[in-house]
Design a protein around this motif. Structure first.
Motif, short mmCIF file in Angstrom:
data_model
loop_
_atom_site.label_atom_id
_atom_site.label_comp_id
_atom_site.label_asym_id
_atom_site.label_seq_id
_atom_site.Cartn_x
_atom_site.Cartn_y
_atom_site.Cartn_z
N HIS A 201 -8.55 2.01 1.84
CA HIS A 201 -8.30 2.21 3.26
C HIS A 201 -9.24 1.65 4.11
N ASP B 36 2.47 3.15 3.13
CA ASP B 36 1.45 4.13 2.81
C ASP B 36 2.47 5.25 1.94
N HIS C 21 0.81 -1.26 0.11
CA HIS C 21 0.02 -0.01 -0.04
C HIS C 21 0.71 1.20 -0.08
N HIS D 53 1.27 5.42 -1.84
CA HIS D 53 0.67 6.43 -2.99
C HIS D 53 2.19 7.07 -3.53
ZN LIG Z 1 -2.88 5.22 2.26
#
Ligand SMILES: [Zn+2]
Length: 427
Positions: free
Chosen positions: A210, A298, A62, A64
């Motif tokens: 999420h 993240d 996970h 970004h």
């Molecule tokens: Zn996230």
């Protein structure tokens, strides 16, 4: 590539047992692993890897990616202020150029720290995909859908999500896959969720979202839907699609039971949760109940690194501290989360070093002053090694980093471009 790695300590097979072996790579795959020396055939490269540990490529389940552009831009703020007043406004200014260079910076960081595959959720997906294609790693890309209503804007968000699937699913010789990513239960309305689930079903791709990251998110879901986020999404039949559920911090036993029963993969992001002051995911309890738990960083706006070597150590240490139990989350289990569990959730194989597997291999130098002596290579990897000990990264039989030199990314050019672009985000 045709090569033999000799004298290498490899974490091989499903058991993740470390033993000294020779490992032959033929083309994109691991052809052979043997405890006997494998003499190189004609034309094969012989690499003496004595003192190095070979592990399966790490899987960041996970992130970004382009958010490395905002690394350190808005630290130490409450979530709402961080997201709504600091991050969303600067994100609104991002175009393909910024996302492309940010993605390459994040990819350079991930390759340097042994990551060979990742699941991403962002926008300007074509720019992310172009960077991934050039860098040579594997990825599950998606457009992050944020829409409370299925109005014109909501429909446009879904169109963009579908566009990313059409363009990227199966791209880069199959190294890139796509997902559908409704952002969360409180950032997407029910009609949007239903459309997103149908889209994932129609296109045969996974869902990435999420889940139960914040107390407020869980409380508002209970107030509006009379159910936890996990139970609510199950009611919408989301989990009939293979799902990556990032965070899973605020989980009671009922919510844990839903994930276990429906085969959802929770993605543990310990550093992001700690840094945002969210708390700690009940990893030990989830695993005990049979939930598959992968590992993720993240985004770098909340981590502030994309470094799974460090993330493994943080996961192991934090869970032990919170559980007041030194036996919880042993090194082997943390490595399993960062390799096998992530790889299976991303549907890119089994994440193990075995004959017939894709040659996604990371070499780590364990003969450093902060790692010697080595009694148990997995203990050394998780509790003592750091990402700068990663020396070589191979994906699909191709070197992306050799002796700490990146081969697919012009690191100096990327650093120059990111420094130039970052000037506009300074306060
Ligand atoms: Zn996230």
């Amino acid at each position: 590539m045709q090569a033999v790695l000799s004298n290498v300590t490899a974490v091989a097979g499903d058991s993740l047992a470390a033993r000294t072996v020779s490992l032959r790579i033929e083309g994109t795959k691991i052809a052979e692993i043997s405890q006997d020396a494998l003499p190189p055939k004609s034309g094969e490269l012989l690499i003496d890897a004595e003192g190095r540990l070979a592990i399966p490529g790490l899987v960041n389940a996970h992130t970004h990616l382009p958010m490395v552009l905002f690394r350190g831009l808005a630290d130490e703020l409450p979530f709402d202020e961080w997201w709504k007043t600091r991050i969303r406004p600067v994100e609104a200014t991002l175009g393909p150029e910024e996302v492309y260079w940010g993605s390459l910076l994040g990819l350079a960081e991930m390759i340097r720290s042994g990551t060979t595959a990742f699941a991403d959720m962002y926008f300007e997906t074509d720019a992310v995909g172009k960077a991934v294609e050039e860098a040579g790693v594997r990825a599950v890309l998606s457009y992050g859908i944020v829409a409370s209503e299925l109005d014109q804007r909501g429909k446009e968000e879904l169109r963009r999500a579908e566009g990313a699937i059409v363009r990227w699913n199966g791209a880069a010789e199959g190294r890139i896959h796509a997902a559908v990513s409704p952002h969360a239960v409180d950032t997407c309305g029910e009609a949007v969720w239903r459309e997103a689930i149908d889209l994932a079903k129609d296109r045969g791709v996974i869902l990435h979202t999420h889940l139960a990251e914040r107390k407020e998110e869980v409380e508002s879901c209970r107030a509006k839907q009379g159910a936890s986020p996990a139970a609510y999404l199950d009611r919408l039949d989301a989990f009939s699609v293979p799902t990556l559920a990032a965070h899973c911090v605020e989980m009671d036993s009922e919510a844990i039971g839903v994930l276990a029963e429906r085969g959802v993969t929770a993605v543990h992001c310990p550093k992001s949760n700690a840094k945002l002051g969210m708390g700690f995911a009940p990893v030990a309890a989830m695993q005990k109940a049979g939930v598959k738990v992968a590992l993720g960083t993240d985004g770098a706006a909340t981590n502030n690194r994309l470094d799974l070597v460090e993330e493994m150590r943080m996961a192991a240490l934090l869970q032990k501290g919170v559980s007041r139990d030194a036996a919880v989350l042993p090194a082997r289990e943390v490595l399993r989360m960062a390799t096998c569990v992530g790889a299976e959730a991303l549907r890119i194989g089994h994440g193990t070093l075995a004959a017939g597997s894709e040659a996604d291999i990371v070499l780590v130098d364990l003969e450093r002053v902060h790692t010697l002596p080595v009694y148990d290579p997995l203990s050394t990897l998780v509790y003592a090694a750091q990402s700068s000990d990663v020396t070589d990264v191979i994906v699909g039989g191709r070197f992306l980093m050799r002796d700490r030199e990146l081969l697919t990314i012009d690191e100096e050019k990327v650093k120059h471009e990111v420094k130039r672009l970052a000037k506009r985000y300074r306060n």
